[in-house]
Motif scaffolding. Sequence first.
Motif, PDB file in Angstrom:
ATOM      1  N   ALA A 144       0.795  -1.135   0.114  1.00 56.06           N
ATOM      2  CA  ALA A 144      -0.018  -0.007  -0.124  1.00 56.06           C
ATOM      3  C   ALA A 144       0.998   1.394  -0.116  1.00 56.06           C
ATOM      4  N   SER A 145       1.955   1.136   0.747  1.00 49.64           N
ATOM      5  CA  SER A 145       2.992   2.530   0.597  1.00 49.64           C
ATOM      6  C   SER A 145       3.535   2.730  -0.613  1.00 49.64           C
ATOM      7  N   ARG A 146       3.574   1.848  -1.452  1.00 49.60           N
ATOM      8  CA  ARG A 146       4.040   2.396  -2.735  1.00 49.60           C
ATOM      9  C   ARG A 146       2.763   2.775  -3.747  1.00 49.60           C
ATOM     10  N   SER A 147       1.836   2.270  -3.428  1.00 53.58           N
ATOM     11  CA  SER A 147       0.925   2.616  -4.236  1.00 53.58           C
ATOM     12  C   SER A 147       0.207   3.854  -3.928  1.00 53.58           C
ATOM     13  N   ILE A 148       0.287   4.313  -2.539  1.00 49.89           N
ATOM     14  CA  ILE A 148      -0.241   5.723  -2.095  1.00 49.89           C
ATOM     15  C   ILE A 148       0.895   6.665  -2.294  1.00 49.89           C
ATOM     16  N   SER A 149       2.088   6.387  -2.119  1.00 47.48           N
ATOM     17  CA  SER A 149       3.038   7.321  -2.117  1.00 47.48           C
ATOM     18  C   SER A 149       3.139   7.643  -3.688  1.00 47.48           C
ATOM     19  N   GLY A 150       3.110   6.811  -4.528  1.00 44.14           N
ATOM     20  CA  GLY A 150       2.966   7.289  -5.935  1.00 44.14           C
ATOM     21  C   GLY A 150       1.817   8.011  -6.362  1.00 44.14           C
ATOM     22  N   SER A 151       0.769   8.025  -5.878  1.00 45.56           N
ATOM     23  CA  SER A 151      -0.492   8.790  -5.956  1.00 45.56           C
ATOM     24  C   SER A 151      -0.353  10.127  -5.244  1.00 45.56           C
ATOM     25  N   VAL A 152      -0.221  10.112  -3.823  1.00 45.54           N
ATOM     26  CA  VAL A 152       0.258  11.427  -3.148  1.00 45.54           C
ATOM     27  C   VAL A 152       1.468  12.247  -3.987  1.00 45.54           C
ATOM     28  N   GLY A 153       2.423  11.675  -4.306  1.00 49.56           N
ATOM     29  CA  GLY A 153       3.660  12.309  -4.910  1.00 49.56           C
ATOM     30  C   GLY A 153       3.094  12.890  -6.382  1.00 49.56           C
ATOM     31  N   PHE A 154       2.232  12.418  -7.049  1.00 53.39           N
ATOM     32  CA  PHE A 154       1.952  12.703  -8.173  1.00 53.39           C
ATOM     33  C   PHE A 154       1.002  14.013  -8.024  1.00 53.39           C
ATOM     34  N   LEU A 155       0.070  13.771  -7.115  1.00 55.30           N
ATOM     35  CA  LEU A 155      -1.159  14.859  -7.024  1.00 55.30           C
ATOM     36  C   LEU A 155      -0.564  15.859  -6.346  1.00 55.30           C
ATOM     37  N   TRP A 156       0.154  15.926  -5.163  1.00 57.77           N
ATOM     38  CA  TRP A 156       0.343  16.896  -4.290  1.00 57.77           C
ATOM     39  C   TRP A 156       1.966  17.238  -4.010  1.00 57.77           C
ATOM     40  N   GLY A 157       2.737  16.232  -4.720  1.00 55.87           N
ATOM     41  CA  GLY A 157       4.239  16.413  -4.390  1.00 55.87           C
ATOM     42  C   GLY A 157       4.903  15.388  -3.192  1.00 55.87           C
ATOM     43  N   TRP A 158       6.138  15.028  -3.632  1.00 54.89           N
ATOM     44  CA  TRP A 158       6.699  14.107  -2.723  1.00 54.89           C
ATOM     45  C   TRP A 158       6.680  14.384  -1.301  1.00 54.89           C
ATOM     46  N   ARG A 159       6.823  15.587  -0.971  1.00 54.59           N
ATOM     47  CA  ARG A 159       7.142  16.130   0.476  1.00 54.59           C
ATOM     48  C   ARG A 159       5.808  16.034   1.301  1.00 54.59           C
ATOM     49  N   ASN A 160       4.817  16.131   0.748  1.00 53.52           N
ATOM     50  CA  ASN A 160       3.328  15.885   1.434  1.00 53.52           C
ATOM     51  C   ASN A 160       3.149  14.403   1.833  1.00 53.52           C
ATOM     52  N   MET A 161       3.792  13.495   1.255  1.00 53.41           N
ATOM     53  CA  MET A 161       3.719  12.154   1.592  1.00 53.41           C
ATOM     54  C   MET A 161       4.269  12.013   2.740  1.00 53.41           C
ATOM     55  N   TYR A 162       5.541  12.605   3.022  1.00 54.38           N
ATOM     56  CA  TYR A 162       6.165  12.460   4.438  1.00 54.38           C
ATOM     57  C   TYR A 162       5.511  13.148   5.540  1.00 54.38           C
ATOM     58  N   PHE A 163       4.838  14.236   5.126  1.00 57.14           N
ATOM     59  CA  PHE A 163       3.933  14.822   6.178  1.00 57.14           C
ATOM     60  C   PHE A 163       2.580  14.000   6.476  1.00 57.14           C
ATOM     61  N   ILE A 164       2.173  13.327   5.910  1.00 56.74           N
ATOM     62  CA  ILE A 164       1.175  12.458   5.974  1.00 56.74           C
ATOM     63  C   ILE A 164       1.547  11.388   6.834  1.00 56.74           C
ATOM     64  N   ALA A 165       2.781  10.787   6.408  1.00 59.78           N
ATOM     65  CA  ALA A 165       3.331   9.431   7.242  1.00 59.78           C
ATOM     66  C   ALA A 165       3.625  10.018   8.710  1.00 59.78           C
TER      67      ALA A 165
END
Length: 387
Positions: A144-165
């Motif tokens: 799930a991490s790979r699927s979610i981070s790929g989508s979050v990175g595409f939509l909102w940028g890679w930094r926001n994935m780390y904030f969400i985590a």
Amino acid sequence: MKLSRTDVLLMAFCTGLIVANIYYCQPLVILVAQEFKVTESHAGMITYLTQAGYALGLFLVVPLGDMFERRKQILMITGLAVASLLLAAMSSSFLWLQIASVLIGASSVVPQLILPMAANLSSDEKRGETIGIITSGLLIGILASRSISGSVGFLWGWRNMYFIAAGICALLMLLMAKRFPLSRPSFTGTYRELMASMWHYVKTESVLREASMINFLAFAVLSAFWTTMVLFLANPPFNFQTMQIGLFGIAGAAGALAAPLVGKLSSGQNPRKNILIGLILQVGSLVAFYFTGSQLYLFVTGIILIDIGQQAIHVTNQTRIYALIPEARNRLNTVFMSFSFVGAAVGSAIGLWLWDKGQWPVFCIGTTAIILLNIFIYKFFSNKVRN
């Protein structure tokens, strides 16, 4: 205290969400390369630095689970994970992101404290099944991490994935503080004596040596694939975006479904045969990858095979080592998982190196050679261990 079904599922849930911290970075490599203006293979360093940090945390921190109360240790380390994820989100340079990646890995070792806790609270006949269920949660978290981070990175940028985590880990701290049981330490010596005892187990336990060596190479193969597949899919003939690449993690869900079954089989007689089955499945996956070309159905088939094979190897080996010395499960797990994630870090580096040497065909040939070496090790130990 004995674990209820709800307790086991809760541990699986927490394990999956925390282990995900290690893998969020993989689909984000392309975006990181674009922002910091480095090559994609250079940006891929964050994948194996995270895994190297995880191995460091395993070696230095996880043994303390035999020495200190586990719930308190789990909460403290999860707090460090929150801080490390925030550092990554706010990195002003690629160097700071590399440092944060090591810290994220080192502070994401909580699953390897949860598993021995669960093993201690499980009956002998249920231990393999419990480990399989929690490992399913771990694998689902990885996928799930790979699927979610790929989508979050595409939509909102890679930094926001780390904030969400970071936010997820903060919420998990509250949940674990309320629901996780207290534990009683089993080791009363010093930290130096604790660490020295691990080498004693390496020297005296042939099952631990075999399981650790096989897992080292199996994790190397798996990690090499998940790191290099990003480059394979981002280039012709596919030219996929990070969101599309991340979705391929879902194909590995079959491995998560297989883990509880493998766990049950690993509690029976002669569980070692499951390891050979797993190695054969890994060979099959590399054959599918080599002949993929532009046929994605072969690629998806390979993902399913490599993940089921990995679960057969990993769950079986982990169940075997937990049966050795109950009072030293954290230390045995430290040796076992340290080898595993050093293997993962080495595998990521090897995968990137093979890609630079000849891209996907050379990667497939090189990783097949690693699996064949693993089969040789399995055969070598066949007359030295019983199960």
